[in-house]
Scaffold this motif. Structure first.
Motif, short mmCIF file in Angstrom:
data_model
loop_
_atom_site.label_atom_id
_atom_site.label_comp_id
_atom_site.label_asym_id
_atom_site.label_seq_id
_atom_site.Cartn_x
_atom_site.Cartn_y
_atom_site.Cartn_z
N PRO A 27 92.92 55.84 66.54
CA PRO A 27 91.65 56.51 66.79
C PRO A 27 91.27 56.47 68.26
O PRO A 27 91.53 55.48 68.96
CB PRO A 27 90.66 55.69 65.96
CG PRO A 27 91.27 54.32 65.91
CD PRO A 27 92.75 54.55 65.84
N ILE A 29 88.31 56.08 71.03
CA ILE A 29 87.16 55.17 71.00
C ILE A 29 86.20 55.53 72.11
O ILE A 29 86.60 55.66 73.28
CB ILE A 29 87.62 53.70 71.17
CG1 ILE A 29 88.58 53.29 70.06
CG2 ILE A 29 86.40 52.76 71.22
CD1 ILE A 29 89.31 51.97 70.32
N GLY A 62 77.55 57.29 60.07
CA GLY A 62 78.38 56.10 60.03
C GLY A 62 77.59 54.92 59.50
O GLY A 62 76.98 55.01 58.43
N THR A 330 87.65 60.01 66.27
CA THR A 330 87.05 59.25 67.36
C THR A 330 85.97 58.30 66.82
O THR A 330 85.02 58.74 66.16
CB THR A 330 86.42 60.19 68.41
OG1 THR A 330 87.44 61.03 68.95
CG2 THR A 330 85.79 59.38 69.55
N ILE A 331 86.15 57.02 67.09
CA ILE A 331 85.11 56.04 66.82
C ILE A 331 84.05 56.16 67.90
O ILE A 331 84.38 56.21 69.09
CB ILE A 331 85.70 54.61 66.84
CG1 ILE A 331 86.73 54.41 65.73
CG2 ILE A 331 84.59 53.56 66.71
CD1 ILE A 331 87.50 53.10 65.83
N MET A 364 77.71 52.63 64.46
CA MET A 364 79.09 53.08 64.69
C MET A 364 79.45 54.20 63.72
O MET A 364 79.19 54.10 62.52
CB MET A 364 80.06 51.91 64.50
CG MET A 364 81.53 52.32 64.66
SD MET A 364 82.68 50.92 64.60
CE MET A 364 82.64 50.56 62.85
N ARG A 365 80.05 55.23 64.26
CA ARG A 365 80.59 56.32 63.45
C ARG A 365 82.12 56.22 63.47
O ARG A 365 82.74 56.20 64.53
CB ARG A 365 80.14 57.67 64.03
CG ARG A 365 80.50 58.86 63.17
CD ARG A 365 79.97 60.14 63.76
NE ARG A 365 80.77 60.62 64.88
CZ ARG A 365 80.54 61.75 65.54
NH1 ARG A 365 79.50 62.50 65.21
NH2 ARG A 365 81.31 62.12 66.53
N TYR A 366 82.71 56.14 62.28
CA TYR A 366 84.17 56.02 62.17
C TYR A 366 84.60 56.86 60.97
O TYR A 366 84.77 56.36 59.86
CB TYR A 366 84.57 54.56 62.00
CG TYR A 366 86.05 54.26 62.12
CD1 TYR A 366 87.00 55.26 62.31
CD2 TYR A 366 86.50 52.95 62.03
CE1 TYR A 366 88.35 54.97 62.43
CE2 TYR A 366 87.85 52.63 62.14
CZ TYR A 366 88.77 53.65 62.33
OH TYR A 366 90.12 53.34 62.44
N ALA A 392 91.14 48.31 64.73
CA ALA A 392 91.15 49.74 64.41
C ALA A 392 92.38 50.43 65.02
O ALA A 392 92.91 51.38 64.44
CB ALA A 392 89.87 50.40 64.91
#
Length: 517
Positions: A27, A29, A62, A330-331, A364-366, A392
């Motif tokens: 991912p 970041i 998230g 993208t985190i 956090m959006r993941y 991650a």
């Protein structure tokens, strides 16, 4: 017909390989670090003071962390902990007065870089002028300025850019994203200056809250009874907030660099807003509590408008990810370097282990890993971010990091989080806040102040969330005191904080035979 089947199998095989590559793709970041922003000023946390739609979007898509905390509530040490995953006594950056940051030490970004990540830091860094572990950096010197700020380039030169700092940081971030190698994953850390003192909004946002009358916090006129460290501080709106430096009530011949660096057009708009306010204040002749409450209203309007200017640029970044098909892999993490006081206890600033300062906003959006609308009640800390990002990315977490990945508590219902969080603040000058350390559990908090003030404080957060009633010496809480002391000594031992251990073992009045079981 036979060849058709072979061709079909080859196509399915190709699709399968593509899907497998997508599943194992590392991912990207993005970590957005604001300065002195606080949960009380974020609508995702239920704030009624303002709306922060773009920061909220990260939480809504998230996870919102309700119990995110910092190791040391001050700018530089918090950033050092984020980069190293270690407490201040281990990474060497204890305070902003006497410490210098060794950027050559092990940081989580170095591990990502070695694994093929393109790494960048843009904006406020506040750990010196020699970032390491980054393929690209462009940083503000020290605190930087809100208008027409200087940026230090990788060759050591300084470039002054015309405009507003939050806009310029986002411009630089998008420029770097445009220029990166699109075949490699990336880590981008954005350090916003907002909402650091002196709270200067973008020109278009100056009057955003002019029609709002903000309610005084219930403990605005706190008398600090039985809390000596709180009593001797120098961070009150009434006495410490400065009319010119903080509230823009400048004399005509001011030499303040925050305004002298403005262009003529910027200065005209700026003065056109603040000078009538200053004239009305002079005519009102306010004194005592009336003047203090006027200062509070001005502070809140400037602070929240500054946050809104930043929030808009966070929205720009999220839109960029959407428009470039980057959102799904993208985190995105948003946090502040610590919390801040918006009049609670009569204060501005941070530093104390009390909740408004110790606690930090974090979300956090993941995509595909964290379900939208998740709310976490587990304890997490700023020094957990590095280990979490390494996990991650499928990388090993160094054993000497104090932080721990919080991905397990978000993805595994059986995973156990922290029982307690440990804090240690060292600075003994600015705002006269005494150095202290302590431990917080779900319900209780034990703090040991030293140097400027020598005392313990114990709070029952279930019955006293505003931390007004120091229970030290209360016989009804003697057993709680002993249990919290035991927990404190365990975390001190766990993180090998020898200075705290020596201080905590020194008896003071009210220790109530802490070592007895």
């Amino acid at each position: 017909m036979r060849y058709s089947w072979i061709l079909l199998l080859m196509v399915f095989g190709l699709i399968s390989c593509q899907n497998e590559r997508q599943e194992i793709a590392k991912p990207n970041i993005i970590i957005i670090i604001s300065d002195d922003h606080t949960q009380q000023a974020i609508s995702a946390y239920g704030s009624k003071l303002t709306q922060t739609p773009n920061i909220d979007r990260i939480a809504n898509e998230g996870v919102l962390f309700n119990k995110a905390y910092v190791n040391n509530s001050i700018c530089g040490p918090s950033r050092a902990a984020l980069l190293t995953g270690k407490y201040s006594h281990k990474n060497g950056y204890r305070d902003n007065e006497n410490s210098s940051y060794d950027s050559s030490q092990d940081q989580f970004v170095n591990h990502l870089q070695k694994a093929g990540y393109q790494t960048a830091w843009i904006g406020k860094y506040h750990l010196g002028e020699d970032p390491k572990g980054f393929d690209y950096w462009e940083i503000l010197p020290g605190q930087g300025h809100y208008y027409n700020p200087d940026f230090i380039q990788m060759d050591g030169s300084r470039v002054r850019k015309e405009g507003y700092v939050s806009n310029l940081i986002e411009d630089a971030a998008e420029s770097w994203l445009d220029s990166r190698d699109q075949d490699q994953p990336f880590l981008l850390i954005l350090g916003h200056k907002a909402t650091h003192r002196t709270w200067m909004p973008d020109l278009d946002d100056l009057d955003m809250f002019d029609e709002v009358e903000f309610p005084l916090p219930d403990n605005f006129y706190d008398d600090y009874q039985n809390r000596e460290a709180a009593r001797v501080q120098d961070m009150s709106i009434a006495h410490s907030m400065q009319m010119a430096y903080d509230l823009k009530m400048y004399p005509e011949d001011t030499k303040d660099g925050n305004v002298t660096r403005m262009t003529a057009d910027q200065r005209e708009r700026f003065d056109g807003y603040y000078k009538p306010i200053q004239k009305a204040l002079n005519e009102a002749g306010l004194e005592g509590d009336a003047l203090t409450e006027w200062k509070f209203q001005r502070y809140m309007r400037d602070y929240l408008a500054t946050a809104a200017s930043m929030d808009r640029n966070i929205g720009r970044l999220l839109d960029y990810l959407d428009n470039h098909a980057l959102s799904e892999n993208t985190i995105v993490i948003y946090l502040s370097d610590q919390g801040f006081y918006l009049g609670e206890h009569g204060w501005f600033d941070k530093r104390f282990m009390y909740e408004e300062s110790f606690r930090t906003p974090m979300m956090m959006r993941y995509p595909r890993v964290i379900a939208p609308g998740t709310v976490s009640e587990d304890f997490v800390m700023n020094l957990d971010i590095g280990p979490t990002m390494l996990q991650a990315a499928g990388l090993e977490i160094p054993k000497d990091m104090d932080g721990k990945s919080f991905l397990p508590v978000l993805t595994d219902p059986k995973a156990e989080g922290r029982e307690a969080v440990y804090y240690h603040y060292y600075e003994n000058g600015e705002h006269a806040v005494s150095p202290h350390f302590g431990v917080r559990t779900d319900r209780y908090k034990l703090i040991r102040f030293y140097k400027r003030v020598e005392e313990w404080e114990l709070y029952d957060l279930g019955n006293d969330p505003q931390e007004l009633n120091n229970l030290l010496g209360n016989e009804e809480y003697a057993e709680v005191h002993r249990e919290m002391y035991s927990k404190l000594m365990k975390v001190i031992e766990k993180y090998r904080d020898e200075e705290a251990k020596t201080i905590a073992e020194h008896p003071l009045n009210g220790d109530l035979n802490l070592r007895k079981k």
